[in-house]
Design a protein around this motif. Structure first.
Motif, PDB file in Angstrom:
ATOM      1  N   UNK A 128       0.847  -1.192   0.000  1.00  0.00           N
ATOM      2  CA  UNK A 128       0.000   0.000   0.000  1.00  0.00           C
ATOM      3  C   UNK A 128       0.890   1.253   0.000  1.00  0.00           C
ATOM      4  N   UNK A 129       0.566   2.191  -0.854  1.00  0.00           N
ATOM      5  CA  UNK A 129       1.299   3.455  -0.883  1.00  0.00           C
ATOM      6  C   UNK A 129       0.829   4.323   0.283  1.00  0.00           C
ATOM      7  N   UNK A 130       1.761   4.667   1.174  1.00  0.00           N
ATOM      8  CA  UNK A 130       1.412   5.491   2.332  1.00  0.00           C
ATOM      9  C   UNK A 130       2.093   6.850   2.307  1.00  0.00           C
TER      10      UNK A 130
ATOM     11  N   UNK B 101       6.628   5.728  -0.800  1.00  0.00           N
ATOM     12  CA  UNK B 101       6.901   4.931   0.398  1.00  0.00           C
ATOM     13  C   UNK B 101       5.780   3.912   0.531  1.00  0.00           C
ATOM     14  N   UNK B 102       6.138   2.631   0.458  1.00  0.00           N
ATOM     15  CA  UNK B 102       5.168   1.532   0.454  1.00  0.00           C
ATOM     16  C   UNK B 102       5.251   0.727   1.744  1.00  0.00           C
ATOM     17  N   UNK B 103       4.073   0.337   2.251  1.00  0.00           N
ATOM     18  CA  UNK B 103       4.027  -0.493   3.448  1.00  0.00           C
ATOM     19  C   UNK B 103       2.943  -1.555   3.321  1.00  0.00           C
ATOM     20  N   UNK B 104       3.137  -2.662   4.047  1.00  0.00           N
ATOM     21  CA  UNK B 104       2.121  -3.691   4.119  1.00  0.00           C
ATOM     22  C   UNK B 104       1.122  -3.388   5.218  1.00  0.00           C
ATOM     23  N   UNK B 105      -0.095  -3.897   5.079  1.00  0.00           N
ATOM     24  CA  UNK B 105      -1.108  -3.719   6.127  1.00  0.00           C
ATOM     25  C   UNK B 105      -0.838  -4.623   7.323  1.00  0.00           C
ATOM     26  N   UNK B 106      -0.097  -5.697   7.106  1.00  0.00           N
ATOM     27  CA  UNK B 106       0.290  -6.601   8.190  1.00  0.00           C
ATOM     28  C   UNK B 106       1.563  -6.021   8.809  1.00  0.00           C
TER      29      UNK B 106
END
Length: 507
Positions: free
Chosen positions: A230-232, A450-455
């Motif tokens: 997910x792009x945050x 900046x990309x991050x996982x929801x988990x």
């Protein structure tokens, strides 16, 4: 005689004798070519129009020469070859410019997207990239199955260009992209980040120990592994994490609905059954990570140690009448909805995040429990779980000054300047040299994300390996066309029917 007479027909006669159906087919193909050129600016595609004109109308060249062969076996084989070549050509065009299949391989986006979800990824959403490594086998990312060899030829490499799309990457978009740190890969450790391996073992060991790490290979941008996160954080923004919350330009943003964290669950001594965890949607992969301890054993490794009740309360746990402190389940991956369900159970006393527990334990003991692999890795930065230090995300046309905190800026942005924007970069005696010239600033070419996982507590993302350059963006998942539960059999719920053909665009 008929074939011989046809060869002697003049240009005008061939045009006059062409059936109306052939003209319609040629017209459709010509219009499609023109539309594609208008969209892509690839004028070389126009060469297909005269080829289609000859194939449908003039027939000067024997495009289907095998159909006239007297050998039936040869005709049959060539019919198959023709069909396969055509299918591969169509697959190449479709997967390069329009849509691509992608399977979720890890749990980093659970419970938003699940392991075993098959996604239809739209490349039109953000604009398709031109083929950067054009000589590649369709449907194979970097390795040919069965042959275990490269599926592409590295040269020529075509300069990055993005075609017109229906939109741009926005915050909270789920994005498929080429893994930036996948430019270099240890073939025996392909599922591990090469740069993290170098940090853990040392670069010399990784390169010299071929038995353990295998050959070290380089992969072009579009041949790197596909990731989905997910792009945050958007270009030009400052991003920071505090206590599991993301702050953009010092403003806290909303958490994704199905975001997961690791939790510590205190019960009255009851062990939560596997059945209940399964009903909550916890997979076998997550279930095996769950620990079950007495609260005293968790804190001291010695259940006979006498600990003041205040210590338990300082850590966030309950102490019941008679000094009962119950038992603890650790590393339980839960969404907020799952937390609310468990809180309603009478045997559950307390639920706290793992990150909260680590921080409180660090304060009590004076020894912080910190993450080891925090971007930039070369800066040897450490921070507590649930946190990430404030970091500026590069933006096309924006300039960074090498005037203060130069060591940190070099560590954070050297990879962007050198690896992604292809400059010669050196840092010696506190001075930055780009392309051989001493500089005190640099203006970025690309946008970065900046990309991050929801988990959150079980995701390798930009917090570990940094920014995603715009030329690595592949597309946006549109819908789930198949979903398979790896923990179940074909006749016991393997196909998640409720997820089929549901939207993959999730907040």
């Amino acid at each position: 005689m008929e074939g011989s007479n046809k060869k002697k027909l003049s240009f005008s006669e061939r045009i006059k004798n062409a059936p109306k159906s052939k003209w319609i087919k040629f017209g459709i193909m010509a219009v499609l070519c023109l539309l594609f050129v208008y969209w892509s600016d690839y004028y070389l595609v126009l060469i297909l129009i005269p080829i289609f004109f000859d194939s449908y109308i003039l027939k000067y060249f024997p495009w289907a020469f095998w159909k006239k062969s007297k050998n039936p076996t040869f005709r049959k084989v060539m019919d198959w070859v023709d069909a396969i070549v055509f299918a591969l050509a169509v697959a190449y065009v479709v997967t390069t410019f329009f849509f691509q299949n992608y399977q979720i391989p890890s749990s980093s986006l659970e419970k938003t997207l699940l392991v075993g979800d098959f996604l239809c990824v739209s490349k039109v959403s953000f604009g398709a990239r031109s083929p950067m490594t054009p000589l590649s086998f369709p449907l194979a990312q970097h390795t040919l199955p069965f042959f275990n060899t490269k599926s592409y030829i590295e040269k020529p490499q075509i300069e990055y260009k993005r075609l017109k799309g229906t939109g741009q990457v926005k915050r909270s978009d789920i994005v498929v992209f080429n893994y930036p740190s996948g430019d270099t890969v240890a073939l025996h450790k392909q599922n591990q980040d090469y740069y993290a391996l170098c940090k853990e073992y040392g670069r010399d060991v990784v390169w010299s120990n071929k038995r353990e790490f295998g050959d070290i290979v380089y992969r072009p941008v579009d041949r790197r592994e596909n990731y989905v996160k997910r792009c945050v954080g958007l270009p030009g923004e400052f991003i920071e994490l505090k206590d599991d919350d993301i702050y953009i330009n010092d403003n806290k943003i909303a958490r994704p609905k199905n975001m997961q964290l690791y939790y510590y669950i205190q019960t009255d001594g009851t062990a939560i059954s596997k059945k209940l965890f399964t009903e909550l949607g916890i997979s076998e992969e997550d279930y095996v990570k769950i620990g079950f301890y007495s609260t005293k054993e968790l804190i001291t490794n010695n259940p006979n140690t006498v600990i003041p009740d205040s210590i338990y309360r300082d850590l966030g746990f309950e102490v019941k009448d008679g000094g009962n402190v119950g038992n603890i389940h650790t590393r339980v991956s839960l969404t907020q909805e799952m937390v609310d369900i468990l809180k309603s159970k009478p045997f559950v006393w307390k639920i706290i995040t793992q990150n909260s527990y680590y921080k409180k334990m660090g304060k009590l003991t004076g020894h912080k429990i910190e993450q080891d692999f925090v971007y930039p890795l070369t800066y040897n930065l450490h921070c507590q779980f649930g946190d990430f230090p404030k970091l500026w995300i590069p933006k096309s046309g924006a300039t960074i000054k090498f005037d203060t905190d130069v060591d940190y800026k070099v560590a954070a942005y050297e990879r962007c300047i050198k690896n992604y924007e292809h400059n010669d970069f050196k840092y010696e005696d506190g001075k930055v040299y780009i392309n051989g010239q001493p500089v005190d600033s640099y203006t970025f070419i690309y946008d970065y994300y900046f990309m991050m996982g929801d988990n959150r507590d079980n995701s390798a993302d930009s917090r570990a390996w940094g920014f995603v350059p715009e030329d690595h963006i592949v597309g946006r998942p549109m819908f789930i066309w198949l979903s398979l539960d790896k923990d179940k059999g074909w006749f016991s719920g393997k196909i998640r029917w409720n997820r089929l053909f549901t939207s993959a665009i999730k907040d």
